[in-house]
Design an enzyme around this catalytic site. Structure first.
Site, PDB file in Angstrom:
ATOM      1  N   GLU A  64      51.815   5.039  37.332  1.00  0.00           N
ATOM      2  CA  GLU A  64      52.689   5.733  36.392  1.00  0.00           C
ATOM      3  C   GLU A  64      53.230   6.967  37.109  1.00  0.00           C
ATOM      4  O   GLU A  64      52.449   7.750  37.665  1.00  0.00           O
ATOM      5  CB  GLU A  64      51.925   6.159  35.135  1.00  0.00           C
ATOM      6  N   ARG A 101      36.889   2.528  39.471  1.00  0.00           N
ATOM      7  CA  ARG A 101      37.733   3.552  40.067  1.00  0.00           C
ATOM      8  C   ARG A 101      36.908   4.324  41.093  1.00  0.00           C
ATOM      9  O   ARG A 101      35.679   4.331  41.046  1.00  0.00           O
ATOM     10  CB  ARG A 101      38.301   4.493  39.009  1.00  0.00           C
ATOM     11  N   LYS A 118      44.730  13.274  36.866  1.00  0.00           N
ATOM     12  CA  LYS A 118      46.051  13.828  37.155  1.00  0.00           C
ATOM     13  C   LYS A 118      46.375  15.008  36.237  1.00  0.00           C
ATOM     14  O   LYS A 118      47.057  15.947  36.645  1.00  0.00           O
ATOM     15  CB  LYS A 118      47.120  12.734  37.032  1.00  0.00           C
TER      16      LYS A 118
END
Length: 676
Positions: A35, A262, A272
């Site tokens: 994204e 992850r 983020k």
């Protein structure tokens, strides 16, 4: 020779099984779907290396698809940075795609869902919808608009698209199952009104699809065979498949979603949102600050593509979330630079050294090996003269037997030059040493083969000729956080753990003149100091070097309490014993951010505490807030021990276990499954 199954990670095993079951190899297609709402970080490198690595292994195309469905947070700057980072890592994508390319198709499919009575327009607030969703152990309540007539939903949905309503006034929801044990299946949102400018489609759209709706359908449009996601999407897989069921044509390839852990890194944050907070609050200079875990920050600091790919390879692909120690990343860059970096000399904290018997006004050219690890790397010229700089820490007037550098009356060798002996010092009015006067053995020049040159001395020092040295700014970086899991503390903000000494700027360092022609791509080992690279702030008038990493891992030495805690002082005899329940809660707080071996030892300690904790003490903790997942894991561990010891499962315990089984956190789910 075919690779043995033992050499395959579990994702590769899935692919091999699919091929064995008849999937044509030429149908393999992967994608990396970031994204564009921030810069990529070292955690994303795991997914990049996995997907593009599979593409290389199977000679299959890999798409770069930007999931740009939230214009409020996405920018072209991030798109450009992501493309730059992937290219720098050495990967090439087959097609550059955007979810926004499919907005019309996604809208048309949503209309089909409404017509099939599988979607409806809702006008409740997000808070009302959340309240009606129920809990993992209790069914949800249907929206009062769930049975809205199809024609009315179609009309409202078109008006939503045309911008006739304010943001948040209406939503389009899928009509699935409000009693599903999977919360994601309880009439999830398909579209919301945002009324924001999109970096690619401008103001063409007022409604934007949710990620879950755009994700699987975009995979389907692009003929992706294996959609690889991180573990938090595991519970979304049922919804992914339901959405595909509504539009799937058997003549086309059906994507398969599978999940992997992850990658988290110690002594940093990977969110983020939190990285953006560091930038916005100017804790760092930007997304590419060399202290940031972003790929652009690591590149600026001097990391190489090979080192990051090696790190991803060594870290592996896992089925459960864990934390990788940052020392592994530092090991990878040291190993790489040791083989490739040119050896040079630089003095960061200089003190003047005068060779009193070296001819005044004369100089000579010495030759230094560029890299002893590379046989054909050659040499470069280094000027030598009567007055030099050495590191201030390399001299002591009086030294112990364990000090193998320069002291009054002792000898050392100057790297690639001569053996010298310190005779006296000059001090200023404050007593600070300003000059060290030495005599040089003029027959001891390195490489000449003379008897004097073969003499052994205990220390070798780096140096630069004052007459020929060039000035530079040097930035020494350390870890940005003092805590190995700065965002794992439930009661503290991660910013409280910022390392105030993460950046040390040396305004006037002195370097050998060879470095005057350094480029941004060059990597250097400043002998005895570490690995350095030129920074992008360099100008024609000012060289700026960044320290990439030290020659050795000095963190444990600087922070011995991390490796070996100091023995605790004996407790006073009347000191009350620590409450086992409180101790369990303290241990549990960091469970989600511990490396695998530390998780195992902490888990064992918590289970041991179960000997002193009763069921009545933990039952109130069954309602612990969802965000305090560490505490919930700890409670699950205690409950598991109590049940093994014969505790009968109460209804509350069953509900707590059921909630754990349906939780998005893999650790909590694993511990719940262990109870059964």
């Amino acid at each position: 020779m075919k690779e043995s199954p033992e050499a395959l990670n579990f994702i590769e095993q899935i692919i091999e099984e699919d091929l064995a079951n008849g999937l044509p190899k030429d149908k393999l297609r992967f994608r990396f779907p970031p994204e564009p709402n921030g810069y990529l970080h070292i955690g994303h490198a795991a997914s990049i290396c996995l997907n593009f690595g599979l593409g290389e292994k199977y000679n299959a195309p890999v798409n770069l698809r930007f999931d740009d469905t939230n214009p409020a947070k996405e920018e072209q700057e991030y798109v450009d940075a992501i493309k730059r980072d992937i290219s720098w890592l050495g990967f090439k994508w087959a097609n550059e795609c955007y979810s926004s390319d499919y907005f019309q198709q996604l809208y048309d499919w949503a209309v089909q869902l409404i017509k099939a009575d599988k979607a409806y327009v809702d006008q409740q607030t997000s808070e009302q919808i959340a309240e009606q969703k129920g809990t993992p152990t209790t069914p949800g309540t249907a929206s009062p608009y769930r049975d809205r007539p199809i024609e009315e939903s179609l009309e409202l949905f078109e008006k939503m698209k045309n911008g006739e309503f304010e943001k948040g006034a209406y939503l389009l929801r899928a009509k699935i199952d409000m009693a599903s044990p999977n919360m994601h299946m309880r009439d999830p949102i398909l579209y919301r009104i945002i009324n924001a400018h999109h970096h690619r489609t401008g103001n063409d759209w007022c409604i934007y699809p949710m990620y879950d709706w755009a994700h699987g359908e975009s995979d389907y449009i692009e003929h992706i065979s294996h959609s690889l996601c991180t573990l938090e999407f595991k519970l979304h897989r049922e919804l992914y498949d339901w959405y595909l069921d509504q539009i799937y044509d058997p003549a086309n390839l059906r994507p398969k979603q599978r999940e992997f852990a992850r990658r988290n890194l110690s002594y940093t944050v990977m969110s983020k949102r939190k990285l953006l907070e560091l930038v916005q609050k100017e804790v760092v200079s930007g997304w590419n600050d060399p202290r940031m875990p972003t790929i652009s920050g690591l590149r600026r600091r001097g990391y190489t593509p090979d080192s990051i790919r090696k790190f991803s390879d060594l870290s592996g692909i896992s089925k459960r979330d864990n934390v990788t120690d940052v020392s592994l990343l530092e090991y990878c860059i040291r190993e790489d630079l040791n083989k490739t970096a040119t050896r040079v000399m630089a003095v960061l904290d200089p003190v003047k050294l005068v060779l009193t018997n070296y001819p005044d006004g004369e100089s000579e050219i010495l030759h230094m090996e560029n890299n002893p690890e590379l046989p054909d790397s050659g040499t470069h010229e280094v000027p030598f003269s009567r007055e030099l700089y050495i590191e201030r820490a390399d001299f002591q007037e009086e030294a112990s037997k364990k000090f193998f550098r320069l002291a009054l009356g002792t000898e050392v060798r100057l790297k690639s030059a001569y053996i010298i002996k310190a005779d006296s010092v000059v001090k200023d009015d404050s007593g600070r040493i300003t000059e060290i006067h030495c005599t040089v053995d003029l027959d001891s020049k390195s490489g000449t083969g003379t008897e004097a040159s073969l003499r052994k001395v205990k220390g070798t020092l780096h140096w630069v000729s004052i007459e020929h040295a060039i000035k530079a700014e040097v930035r020494e970086y350390d870890r940005l956080f003092l805590d190995e899991a700065p965002d794992s503390h439930e009661e503290k903000n991660f910013l409280e753990f910022i390392n105030p000494d993460s950046l040390n700027v040396i305004k006037e360092a002195y370097l050998e003149p060879f470095l005057a022609n350094a480029t941004l791509e060059d990597k250097f080992q400043f002998q005895r100091l570490g690995y350095f690279t030129l920074d992008t702030d360099t100008t024609s008038d000012q060289l700026v070097f960044n320290k990439t990493v030290g020659l050795k891992d000095s963190w444990a030495k600087q922070n011995p309490q991390k490796e070996q805690a100091k023995p605790a002082a004996p407790a006073p005899q009347n000191q009350p014993k620590k409450n086992p329940l409180s101790e369990m809660q303290q241990l549990s707080k960091k469970l989600t951010n511990l490396p695998e071996e530390k998780y195992a030892s902490t888990k064992a300690n918590i289970q041991k505490l179960a000997e002193e904790i009763s069921y009545e003490e933990i039952e109130p903790l069954f309602n612990t807030a969802a965000k305090k997942v560490g505490t919930r894991i700890g409670v699950m561990l205690i409950l598991g021990v109590l049940i093994k010891k014969g505790l009968e499962k109460t209804e509350a315990a069953k509900a707590f276990i059921e909630a754990g089984l349906n939780d998005s956190n893999e650790l909590l789910k694993t511990e719940a499954e262990a109870i059964g």
